[in-house]
Design a protein around this motif. Structure first.
Motif, PDB file in Angstrom:
ATOM      1  N   ASN A 296      46.283  32.120  49.924  1.00 34.06           N
ATOM      2  CA  ASN A 296      47.219  30.999  50.008  1.00 34.06           C
ATOM      3  C   ASN A 296      47.951  31.026  51.342  1.00 34.06           C
ATOM      4  O   ASN A 296      47.857  31.987  52.112  1.00 34.06           O
ATOM      5  N   ALA A 297      48.717  29.973  51.597  1.00 34.81           N
ATOM      6  CA  ALA A 297      49.450  29.855  52.867  1.00 34.81           C
ATOM      7  C   ALA A 297      50.461  30.979  53.042  1.00 34.81           C
ATOM      8  O   ALA A 297      50.760  31.383  54.170  1.00 34.81           O
ATOM      9  N   ASP A 298      51.005  31.501  51.932  1.00 30.70           N
ATOM     10  CA  ASP A 298      52.020  32.561  52.030  1.00 30.70           C
ATOM     11  C   ASP A 298      51.407  33.959  52.096  1.00 30.70           C
ATOM     12  O   ASP A 298      52.131  34.953  52.087  1.00 30.70           O
ATOM     13  N   GLY A 299      50.077  34.037  52.142  1.00 27.80           N
ATOM     14  CA  GLY A 299      49.427  35.331  52.275  1.00 27.80           C
ATOM     15  C   GLY A 299      48.968  35.945  50.967  1.00 27.80           C
ATOM     16  O   GLY A 299      48.201  36.925  50.979  1.00 27.80           O
ATOM     17  N   THR A 300      49.424  35.405  49.853  1.00 27.88           N
ATOM     18  CA  THR A 300      48.950  35.899  48.564  1.00 27.88           C
ATOM     19  C   THR A 300      47.585  35.274  48.262  1.00 27.88           C
ATOM     20  O   THR A 300      47.162  34.327  48.928  1.00 27.88           O
ATOM     21  N   TYR A 301      46.914  35.825  47.251  1.00 26.34           N
ATOM     22  CA  TYR A 301      45.605  35.295  46.887  1.00 26.34           C
ATOM     23  C   TYR A 301      45.670  34.562  45.558  1.00 26.34           C
ATOM     24  O   TYR A 301      46.468  34.906  44.669  1.00 26.34           O
ATOM     25  N   SER A 302      44.846  33.557  45.441  1.00 28.62           N
ATOM     26  CA  SER A 302      44.813  32.753  44.226  1.00 28.62           C
ATOM     27  C   SER A 302      44.303  33.567  43.043  1.00 28.62           C
ATOM     28  O   SER A 302      43.754  34.656  43.212  1.00 28.62           O
ATOM     29  N   THR A 303      44.513  33.031  41.861  1.00 24.94           N
ATOM     30  CA  THR A 303      43.901  33.645  40.689  1.00 24.94           C
ATOM     31  C   THR A 303      42.388  33.463  40.802  1.00 24.94           C
ATOM     32  O   THR A 303      41.913  32.575  41.522  1.00 24.94           O
ATOM     33  N   PRO A 304      41.593  34.287  40.126  1.00 25.01           N
ATOM     34  CA  PRO A 304      40.134  34.173  40.235  1.00 25.01           C
ATOM     35  C   PRO A 304      39.614  32.769  39.931  1.00 25.01           C
ATOM     36  O   PRO A 304      40.035  32.142  38.956  1.00 25.01           O
ATOM     37  N   ILE A 305      38.731  32.310  40.787  1.00 18.95           N
ATOM     38  CA  ILE A 305      38.104  30.997  40.640  1.00 18.95           C
ATOM     39  C   ILE A 305      36.643  31.217  40.272  1.00 18.95           C
ATOM     40  O   ILE A 305      35.934  31.967  40.950  1.00 18.95           O
ATOM     41  N   ALA A 306      36.174  30.603  39.220  1.00 19.40           N
ATOM     42  CA  ALA A 306      34.785  30.782  38.789  1.00 19.40           C
ATOM     43  C   ALA A 306      33.837  30.186  39.821  1.00 19.40           C
ATOM     44  O   ALA A 306      34.094  29.109  40.375  1.00 19.40           O
ATOM     45  N   VAL A 307      32.759  30.877  40.100  1.00 20.07           N
ATOM     46  CA  VAL A 307      31.735  30.358  41.004  1.00 20.07           C
ATOM     47  C   VAL A 307      30.584  29.798  40.170  1.00 20.07           C
ATOM     48  O   VAL A 307      30.414  30.140  38.997  1.00 20.07           O
ATOM     49  N   THR A 308      29.807  28.941  40.784  1.00 21.59           N
ATOM     50  CA  THR A 308      28.658  28.334  40.124  1.00 21.59           C
ATOM     51  C   THR A 308      27.383  29.033  40.569  1.00 21.59           C
ATOM     52  O   THR A 308      27.159  29.209  41.773  1.00 21.59           O
ATOM     53  N   LYS A 309      26.548  29.431  39.605  1.00 16.66           N
ATOM     54  CA  LYS A 309      25.286  30.073  39.961  1.00 16.66           C
ATOM     55  C   LYS A 309      24.411  29.071  40.708  1.00 16.66           C
ATOM     56  O   LYS A 309      24.277  27.917  40.299  1.00 16.66           O
ATOM     57  N   VAL A 310      23.804  29.518  41.812  1.00 16.17           N
ATOM     58  CA  VAL A 310      22.981  28.648  42.641  1.00 16.17           C
ATOM     59  C   VAL A 310      21.551  28.639  42.104  1.00 16.17           C
ATOM     60  O   VAL A 310      20.927  29.700  41.961  1.00 16.17           O
ATOM     61  N   THR A 311      21.034  27.468  41.823  1.00 18.49           N
ATOM     62  CA  THR A 311      19.684  27.348  41.279  1.00 18.49           C
ATOM     63  C   THR A 311      18.647  27.967  42.222  1.00 18.49           C
ATOM     64  O   THR A 311      18.626  27.643  43.411  1.00 18.49           O
ATOM     65  N   GLY A 312      17.825  28.837  41.672  1.00 19.03           N
ATOM     66  CA  GLY A 312      16.791  29.490  42.472  1.00 19.03           C
ATOM     67  C   GLY A 312      17.266  30.733  43.189  1.00 19.03           C
ATOM     68  O   GLY A 312      16.467  31.464  43.765  1.00 19.03           O
ATOM     69  N   PHE A 313      18.596  30.974  43.169  1.00 11.57           N
ATOM     70  CA  PHE A 313      19.168  32.150  43.837  1.00 11.57           C
ATOM     71  C   PHE A 313      20.140  32.810  42.868  1.00 11.57           C
ATOM     72  O   PHE A 313      21.362  32.624  42.979  1.00 11.57           O
ATOM     73  N   PRO A 314      19.642  33.565  41.910  1.00 15.81           N
ATOM     74  CA  PRO A 314      20.485  34.084  40.825  1.00 15.81           C
ATOM     75  C   PRO A 314      21.617  34.998  41.261  1.00 15.81           C
ATOM     76  O   PRO A 314      22.585  35.161  40.522  1.00 15.81           O
ATOM     77  N   GLU A 315      21.505  35.610  42.453  1.00 16.56           N
ATOM     78  CA  GLU A 315      22.561  36.516  42.911  1.00 16.56           C
ATOM     79  C   GLU A 315      23.593  35.803  43.788  1.00 16.56           C
ATOM     80  O   GLU A 315      24.487  36.445  44.332  1.00 16.56           O
ATOM     81  N   TRP A 316      23.443  34.503  43.933  1.00 20.28           N
ATOM     82  CA  TRP A 316      24.373  33.735  44.765  1.00 20.28           C
ATOM     83  C   TRP A 316      25.266  32.841  43.905  1.00 20.28           C
ATOM     84  O   TRP A 316      24.796  32.180  42.982  1.00 20.28           O
ATOM     85  N   GLY A 317      26.572  32.821  44.244  1.00 20.96           N
ATOM     86  CA  GLY A 317      27.520  31.931  43.596  1.00 20.96           C
ATOM     87  C   GLY A 317      28.120  30.994  44.619  1.00 20.96           C
ATOM     88  O   GLY A 317      28.298  31.366  45.790  1.00 20.96           O
ATOM     89  N   SER A 318      28.428  29.760  44.221  1.00 23.76           N
ATOM     90  CA  SER A 318      28.962  28.776  45.165  1.00 23.76           C
ATOM     91  C   SER A 318      30.345  28.290  44.741  1.00 23.76           C
ATOM     92  O   SER A 318      30.721  28.359  43.564  1.00 23.76           O
TER      93      SER A 318
END
Length: 369
Positions: A296-318
């Motif tokens: 964030n702008a104040d230097g803290t980090y956001s709560t965890p945001i879920a990533v989307t699995k990338v089709t054809g690349f199972p080890e990649w999240g977007s």
């Protein structure tokens, strides 16, 4: 070299004409090179570079274009001296190797010449790693991987293994019956003896994989020059991606990853609609717990945001982000496998060229997108 010789000869001729003085007849020994030709196998110095294969005995021979008969020759290569118009030479050196020869003809004349031979790891123009896919079923298929025997010619025991992600980094033995393969009409074919390849048969799922051919005291076969190998990494490790129907090499310049730019662990794309997509490579397949956090702008980090699995690349999240909300900013990302442990991050994060140790995060200026 020939042009230089002709030029020198022409200048001498003009000098003779202009001075009208008698000089001694041309002595070939006074001119470096003469008309000597170096040959090795199908290579000839009068037409192309002369290649030899490292760690393999090479037959080198000399001849004269004018047909002059060679009595003997003295060769000097890598500090060693050899005698004869034909020699057998072996080296472990790779790259250009200069050699000097002094040739003595039966007519009493002699000549010296310097050649350069090029030592390569494999004279075979085909890739030392060949792959074949069969019996496709869903996201799995049978894969046959062939390794050139030229790359294990120094093995002292007829015993080979494989390692890599395909075996979960556990050394496994290759069946001796698979040591004798050839390629016939573009397909692998087993023989009872001989053969050009060692075969490995696997059942693989869609995804990115790596493999090494191992022999002796845990020696990995050198696969340099293969389109499966990355120069910056171990030359014994072959990388590839199985997309469900074919094997895609992942060597230098042949990476197959999502996104338009970035590296092997963090990539991104400008979607052209005011948003950007960021791609993160995890150590394992992406799940509903895989997450990314943004500073964030104040230097803290956001709560965890879920990533989307990338089709054809199972080890990649977007993760998609509106550019208008971060214009002119430097983005900081961290990512991990389990949102319930938000301060535990995947080790791949530190392998990215975008990783900053001081901030313990990936950093990217939005202006570069």
């Amino acid at each position: 070299m020939k042009k230089i010789i002709y030029f020198v000869f022409a200048m001498l001729f003009l000098s003779l004409v202009s001075s009208c003085e008698w000089t001694a007849p041309y002595d070939e020994g006074e001119f470096e090179g003469g008309d000597l030709i170096l040959k090795s196998g199908s290579f000839s110095s009068d037409a192309e570079d002369v290649y030899i294969q490292a760690n393999l005995k090479a037959w080198l021979s000399l001849s004269s274009q004018s047909g002059k008969e060679i009595q003997t020759a003295v060769w000097k290569i890598e500090g060693a001296t050899y005698n004869g118009s034909e020699i057998v030479y072996q080296t472990a050196t790779l790259g250009e190797i200069p050699l000097e020869v002094e040739v003595y003809f039966t007519d009493g004349n002699s000549v010296k010449k310097t050649f350069t031979i090029i030592s390569v790891i494999d004279l075979d123009e085909t890739d030392p790693v060949r792959t074949f896919v069969s019996n496709i079923s869903g996201n799995k298929a049978d894969v046959t991987i062939l390794f050139s025997k030229e790359r294990v010619s120094e093995a002292t025991k007829n015993e080979f293994f494989y390692n890599g992600t395909v075996s979960n980094w556990i050394l496994k033995k290759i069946a001796e019956t698979d040591y004798h393969y050839v390629i016939v009409d573009g397909k692998p074919e087993k023989k009872t003896d001989g053969g050009q390849y060692i075969a490995l048969k696997l059942s693989l799922e869609v995804g990115e994989h790596s493999i090494a051919l191992v022999y002796g005291d845990n020696i990995w076969a050198n696969l340099s020059g293969s389109k499966f190998v990355r120069k910056a990494e171990n030359p014994g490790l072959a990388h590839f991606f199985f997309d469900g129907t074919k094997i895609v090499p992942l060597g230098d310049g042949q990476y197959l990853h999502p996104g338009n730019t970035g590296d092997m662990y963090f990539r991104f794309s400008n979607n052209g609609n005011g948003t950007a997509t960021f791609f993160f490579k995890f150590n394992e397949e992406v799940t509903t717990n895989s997450f990314v956090t943004k500073r964030n702008a104040d230097g803290t980090y956001s709560t965890p945001i879920a990533v989307t699995k990338v089709t054809g690349f199972p080890e990649w999240g977007s993760y998609n982000l509106s550019l208008s909300t971060v214009a002119g900013s430097i983005l900081h990302f961290r990512y991990g496998a389990n949102k319930n442990s938000p301060t535990v991050y995947t080790s791949n994060m530190k392998l990215s060229s975008f990783y900053n140790q001081v901030n313990d995060a990936l950093r990217l200026s939005v202006a570069e997108i």
